[in-house]
Design a protein around this motif. Structure first.
Motif, PDB file in Angstrom:
ATOM      1  N   LEU A  32      21.483 123.539  59.450  1.00 21.57           N
ATOM      2  CA  LEU A  32      21.288 122.264  60.127  1.00 21.57           C
ATOM      3  C   LEU A  32      21.639 122.394  61.605  1.00 21.57           C
ATOM      4  O   LEU A  32      22.492 123.199  61.985  1.00 21.57           O
ATOM      5  N   SER A  33      21.026 121.566  62.408  1.00 21.03           N
ATOM      6  CA  SER A  33      21.368 121.510  63.821  1.00 21.03           C
ATOM      7  C   SER A  33      22.778 120.969  63.990  1.00 21.03           C
ATOM      8  O   SER A  33      23.253 120.147  63.198  1.00 21.03           O
ATOM      9  N   ALA A  34      23.442 121.404  65.054  1.00 20.20           N
ATOM     10  CA  ALA A  34      24.776 120.871  65.371  1.00 20.20           C
ATOM     11  C   ALA A  34      24.719 119.411  65.778  1.00 20.20           C
ATOM     12  O   ALA A  34      25.762 118.758  65.886  1.00 20.20           O
ATOM     13  N   LYS A  35      23.524 118.879  65.983  1.00 18.18           N
ATOM     14  CA  LYS A  35      23.366 117.460  66.315  1.00 18.18           C
ATOM     15  C   LYS A  35      23.047 116.606  65.099  1.00 18.18           C
ATOM     16  O   LYS A  35      23.075 115.364  65.188  1.00 18.18           O
ATOM     17  N   PHE A  36      22.732 117.213  63.977  1.00 18.80           N
ATOM     18  CA  PHE A  36      22.389 116.476  62.765  1.00 18.80           C
ATOM     19  C   PHE A  36      23.604 115.678  62.314  1.00 18.80           C
ATOM     20  O   PHE A  36      24.700 116.222  62.169  1.00 18.80           O
ATOM     21  N   ALA A  37      23.443 114.369  62.080  1.00 13.56           N
ATOM     22  CA  ALA A  37      24.615 113.516  61.866  1.00 13.56           C
ATOM     23  C   ALA A  37      24.404 112.533  60.721  1.00 13.56           C
ATOM     24  O   ALA A  37      23.285 112.065  60.470  1.00 13.56           O
ATOM     25  N   ILE A  38      25.509 112.209  60.061  1.00 11.70           N
ATOM     26  CA  ILE A  38      25.532 111.307  58.906  1.00 11.70           C
ATOM     27  C   ILE A  38      26.527 110.193  59.195  1.00 11.70           C
ATOM     28  O   ILE A  38      27.605 110.437  59.742  1.00 11.70           O
ATOM     29  N   GLN A  39      26.182 108.963  58.821  1.00 11.89           N
ATOM     30  CA  GLN A  39      27.123 107.861  58.948  1.00 11.89           C
ATOM     31  C   GLN A  39      27.384 107.228  57.590  1.00 11.89           C
ATOM     32  O   GLN A  39      26.457 106.934  56.840  1.00 11.89           O
ATOM     33  N   LEU A  40      28.662 107.007  57.294  1.00 11.29           N
ATOM     34  CA  LEU A  40      29.084 106.304  56.087  1.00 11.29           C
ATOM     35  C   LEU A  40      29.731 104.995  56.502  1.00 11.29           C
ATOM     36  O   LEU A  40      30.754 104.980  57.185  1.00 11.29           O
ATOM     37  N   ASP A  41      29.124 103.907  56.093  1.00 10.15           N
ATOM     38  CA  ASP A  41      29.642 102.571  56.382  1.00 10.15           C
ATOM     39  C   ASP A  41      30.230 101.999  55.108  1.00 10.15           C
ATOM     40  O   ASP A  41      29.609 102.049  54.047  1.00 10.15           O
ATOM     41  N   GLY A  42      31.444 101.469  55.197  1.00  9.06           N
ATOM     42  CA  GLY A  42      32.077 100.871  54.022  1.00  9.06           C
ATOM     43  C   GLY A  42      32.033  99.365  54.023  1.00  9.06           C
ATOM     44  O   GLY A  42      32.700  98.723  53.206  1.00  9.06           O
TER      45      GLY A  42
END
Length: 443
Positions: free
Chosen positions: A141-151
């Motif tokens: 994966l790219s170092a810019k690939f990002a995931i967000q977890l919202d609770g």
């Protein structure tokens, strides 16, 4: 039966990256940059001390809080091997650069503590971070690939676009996670939902499907999914992984209007969260050490960096909140949202970046002194907009040393929004914002 995916060129084991990391020091005009990726923005007081000591010993003492809730040491001029070793010894990252690069999971800084949360996403975040760090196939994966977890927290940044986002929703009394791709939960409808227990498996399935389809030039999901591509991607994912239980869902998660800086009630009775800002995202070693000392003396010994480029101190007794704010203010932290600098964002600018067309940090200080009414403004040294992961209510885009084009956010227009004025000085921009635009520049 499903037809096999069309053949794609083999991906490299690790995509080349110019992004700084803990083990990859990237050179800028003002020296090297070391980015320390924090799990959910969390670090212990001892780890904060380690970062502060490293910044003082190996750089000019300049530390930056990023809009992904990380820290970076800037202006590294000395031999940095010993610095990296000290940070590793403090438990601030893995010893593999590839495993460090992909640890991009953003949470609310109040995860597990927010009174409004529907789900504590910290266990899911720990699972995902372990997979990203330890599973070699995901290092492509790219170092810019990002995931967000919202609770479902009230204190959450929901305008940052992520490759994958998940947000809780109740279906028939059970916890599910709505999800989207190449967007943000604050604006975009969900593409589907899975039972919360399947969220980890869903994200891994998305990552594997992306890596199987993407060419080496496609670093982000937005590069792969164009037009109706996201819908087809999810349909194929559902067909290949029926065990995930993907279903359609009605979802509406409006961004919070709460002002981050200030005192917020904590889920645990009798305690509160004290949130402060770092002026223009920068702090020095003594500010960080001072905050660490407060965390030890009146908190739970931890600090959380926020995606608003600031600090959250958890587990503060409600009776101590005012004194903690005074202590933070004495250290140079912003504790009042009415302070002009609390609403301003500025990139490194020409003083530290070769792409910068203006000294945005200095100009932001000047703008703060010029504005009579605080306004949310982003000063960007070039069109890349590194300092803000979302479009600010007002943007000053540098076009030369001391000169900017002014834009106001407009959902119907791409980029920074509607162009209001060209080639103006910071003082002229301040006058325009004060006179005509204040009502349009508050989130």
């Amino acid at each position: 039966m499903h037809a096999p995916s069309p053949a794609r060129p083999l991906l490299p084991a690790v995509r080349p990256s110019a992004c700084p990391g803990l083990l990859r020091i990237v050179q800028a005009l003002d020296g090297g940059i070391c980015r320390i990726k924090l799990p959910g923005g969390l670090l212990t007081a001892d780890q904060a001390d380690a970062v502060a000591l490293a910044a003082r010993a190996y750089a000019g003492g300049v530390i930056e809080a990023t809009n992904r809730a990380n820290l970076q040491i800037r202006g590294i001029v000395a031999e940095h091997g010993a610095m990296v070793e000290a940070l590793l010894a403090a438990g601030l990252g893995p010893r593999q650069a590839a495993g460090d690069d992909v640890r991009n999971v953003l949470l609310s800084p109040a995860a597990g503590l927010d009174r409004q949360q529907l789900l504590d996403v910290r266990p899911l975040a720990a699972q995902l971070l372990a997979s990203l760090e330890q599973e070699p196939r995901l290092h492509a994966l790219s170092a810019k690939f990002a995931i967000q977890l919202d609770g479902g927290e009230a204190l959450a940044m929901l305008e940052h676009h992520h490759d994958v986002w998940l947000s809780p929703v109740m279906i028939a009394g059970a916890s599910w996670m709505a999800f989207g791709l190449a967007g943000c939960s604050g604006h975009d409808p969900a593409l589907g939902a899975v039972p919360a227990i399947n969220a980890h498996a869903l994200v891994l399935a998305v990552l594997d499907a992306f890596l199987a389809r993407a060419t080496p030039e496609q670093h982000r999901l937005r590069d792969l999914l164009t037009g109706p591509g996201a819908t087809g991607f999810v349909a194929d994912l559902s067909a290949r992984h029926p065990d995930l239980g993907i279903r359609t869902v009605a979802f509406d998660r409006a961004p919070t209007t709460a002002t981050p800086i200030g005192v917020h009630a904590q889920r645990q009775p009798g305690h509160c969260l004290v949130v402060a800002g770092a002026a223009l995202g920068r702090l020095d070693a003594e500010q960080l050490r001072g905050a660490a000392d407060l965390a030890r003396r009146v908190g739970d010994g931890t600090l959380r960096i926020t995606p608003w480029q600031g600090l959250l101190l958890p587990a503060i007794a409600s009776a101590d909140a005012a004194s903690v704010q005074r202590s933070l203010a004495a250290l140079g932290w912003l504790v009042d949202p009415a302070q002009p600098l609390a609403a301003l964002i500025a990139c490194t600018g020409s003083s530290g970046c070769a792409r910068g067309l203006a000294d945005t940090k200095a100009d932001a200080q000047l703008l703060a002194a010029t504005l009579h009414n605080p306004a949310a403004v982003h000063l960007s040294g070039c069109a890349r907009s590194c300092a803000a992961a979302h479009v600010a209510p007002a943007t000053l885009l540098a076009v030369g040393n001391g000169y900017y084009d002014l834009y106001l956010r407009d959902a119907t227009r791409p980029g920074f929004g509607a162009l209001q004025a060209t080639h103006i000085t910071v003082q002229e921009a301040g006058a325009l914002l004060d006179a005509r635009l204040r009502s349009n520049t508050h989130d």
